[in-house]
Design a protein around this motif. Structure first.
Motif, mmCIF file in Angstrom:
data_model
loop_
_atom_site.group_PDB
_atom_site.id
_atom_site.type_symbol
_atom_site.label_atom_id
_atom_site.label_comp_id
_atom_site.label_asym_id
_atom_site.label_seq_id
_atom_site.Cartn_x
_atom_site.Cartn_y
_atom_site.Cartn_z
ATOM 1 N N GLY A 1 7.566 50.911 7.264
ATOM 2 C CA GLY A 1 7.109 51.154 5.898
ATOM 3 C C GLY A 1 8.183 51.730 4.993
ATOM 4 O O GLY A 1 8.098 51.597 3.761
ATOM 5 N N ALA A 2 9.192 52.350 5.574
ATOM 6 C CA ALA A 2 10.271 52.920 4.765
ATOM 7 C C ALA A 2 11.043 51.845 4.012
ATOM 8 O O ALA A 2 11.700 52.133 3.007
ATOM 9 N N ASP A 3 10.957 50.597 4.487
ATOM 10 C CA ASP A 3 11.673 49.495 3.835
ATOM 11 C C ASP A 3 10.899 48.898 2.662
ATOM 12 O O ASP A 3 11.436 48.073 1.933
ATOM 13 N N GLY A 4 9.632 49.297 2.516
ATOM 14 C CA GLY A 4 8.843 48.772 1.413
ATOM 15 C C GLY A 4 7.509 48.208 1.867
ATOM 16 O O GLY A 4 7.196 48.189 3.071
ATOM 17 N N PRO A 5 6.676 47.737 0.935
ATOM 18 C CA PRO A 5 5.346 47.198 1.258
ATOM 19 C C PRO A 5 5.441 45.969 2.162
ATOM 20 O O PRO A 5 6.447 45.264 2.174
ATOM 21 N N LEU B 1 -0.061 50.051 4.326
ATOM 22 C CA LEU B 1 1.282 49.616 3.942
ATOM 23 C C LEU B 1 1.300 48.241 3.286
ATOM 24 O O LEU B 1 2.351 47.773 2.851
ATOM 25 N N LEU B 2 0.148 47.570 3.214
ATOM 26 C CA LEU B 2 0.105 46.233 2.629
ATOM 27 C C LEU B 2 0.437 46.280 1.133
ATOM 28 O O LEU B 2 0.045 47.197 0.414
ATOM 29 N N ALA B 3 1.152 45.254 0.688
ATOM 30 C CA ALA B 3 1.549 45.158 -0.716
ATOM 31 C C ALA B 3 0.319 45.148 -1.624
ATOM 32 O O ALA B 3 -0.684 44.504 -1.318
ATOM 33 N N LYS B 4 0.420 45.868 -2.730
ATOM 34 C CA LYS B 4 -0.714 45.991 -3.652
ATOM 35 C C LYS B 4 -0.592 45.079 -4.870
ATOM 36 O O LYS B 4 -1.582 44.804 -5.538
ATOM 37 N N HIS B 5 0.587 44.625 -5.188
ATOM 38 C CA HIS B 5 0.779 43.854 -6.410
ATOM 39 C C HIS B 5 0.863 42.353 -6.160
ATOM 40 O O HIS B 5 1.152 41.582 -7.077
ATOM 41 N N PHE C 1 -3.768 41.476 6.646
ATOM 42 C CA PHE C 1 -3.770 42.048 7.988
ATOM 43 C C PHE C 1 -4.663 41.161 8.837
ATOM 44 O O PHE C 1 -5.815 40.897 8.469
ATOM 45 N N ALA C 2 -4.155 40.675 9.969
ATOM 46 C CA ALA C 2 -4.926 39.783 10.840
ATOM 47 C C ALA C 2 -4.775 40.209 12.290
ATOM 48 O O ALA C 2 -3.764 40.798 12.679
ATOM 49 N N ALA C 3 -5.775 39.904 13.097
ATOM 50 C CA ALA C 3 -5.716 40.172 14.533
ATOM 51 C C ALA C 3 -6.327 38.989 15.274
ATOM 52 O O ALA C 3 -7.270 38.349 14.778
#
Length: 250
Positions: free
Chosen positions: A78-82, A133-137, A142-144
């Motif tokens: 997550g430190a790298d971005g969404p 952490l999923l992108a908001k814009h 997210f899948a399983a």
């Protein structure tokens, strides 16, 4: 650049999903595994292996989810971005001393708890740390990996108690997470995926019963799931989809 996380990257389907997404050089893929050094594509520039704690690398993942370790890798990634895509490609049907039950008399606390741990609890714990952490814009997913036999409505044969019930539990966990995720992030989808019967260690003892043409290679299954994921719209949130793009009833 789309940022993709594959949890279970050393598995048959997980490894092919890494390959399917990494073929597009505009994607950057985090390949999460307990044995990242063995992954065949470690040297590729748009793939970063990420090491998970776990048991012996050559044994199924049957221990309790390590919440602290999942939090660690979530912080690292997550430190790298969404994130644009997070896919949990782990699962268990049988292991040493554990096999699909044909009747109630075959049930045991040990087998039930182990199968539920791998198939339901572990993806739920990954969701806990990665859905935020999923992108908001922009659209994110997210899948399983689930299974058609986890459908309560579609159960006409019985048997396979632990596997069926654990996948049904996973489907409910994903459905519930999809509602919460959508409140915080209107562009996020949470879905289950059924890859079909794949030629892997998971299905090997049961392949003789698979109808002709219905045993898929891991590469084919991953390509199909990749195509399905990239085609889903807002109405897909909380549902389970098969490799052919068809929704599976709960």
């Amino acid at each position: 650049m789309a940022r993709v996380v594959i949890v279970g990257a050393s598995g048959a389907i997980g490894g092919e999903l890494v390959d399917a997404y990494a073929k597009d050089t505009l994607n950057f893929v985090y390949a999460v595994s307990r044995k990242p050094d063995s992954l065949k594509w470690c040297a590729r520039e748009n793939i970063q292996p990420v090491s998970l704690k776990g048991g012996a690398a050559d044994e199924p993942m049957v221990s309790a989810p390590d919440d602290e370790d999942l939090a660690r890798i979530a912080r690292l990634i997550g430190a790298d971005g969404p994130l644009d895509r997070v896919i949990v490609a782990t699962g268990m049907l049988h292991s040493n001393g554990i096999a699909p039950e044909k009747s109630l008399k075959a049930l045991s606390y040990e087998s039930l708890s182990t199968v539920f741990m791998v198939n339901a609890f572990y993806p739920a714990m990954v969701a806990k740390h990665f859905i935020p952490l999923l992108a908001k814009h922009e659209d994110s997913v997210f899948a399983a990996l689930s299974a058609r036999v986890g459908s309560i409505e579609d159960n006409h044969l019985g048997g396979w108690y632990a596997y069926r019930a654990s996948k049904a539990a996973l489907n409910m966990l994903l459905k519930t997470a999809s509602i919460e995720a959508r409140r915080a992030n209107p562009n996020a989808l949470v879905v289950g995926l059924h890859p079909g019967t794949v030629d892997s260690d998971l299905s090997k003892p049961f392949q003789s019963r698979v109808p002709k043409g219905k045993l898929f290679s891991a590469e084919f299954a991953a390509q199909q799931l990749h195509a399905v994921l990239e085609s889903l719209g807002p109405e897909a949130n909380g549902r389970v989809y098969a490799w052919d793009g068809r929704a599976i009833p709960f």
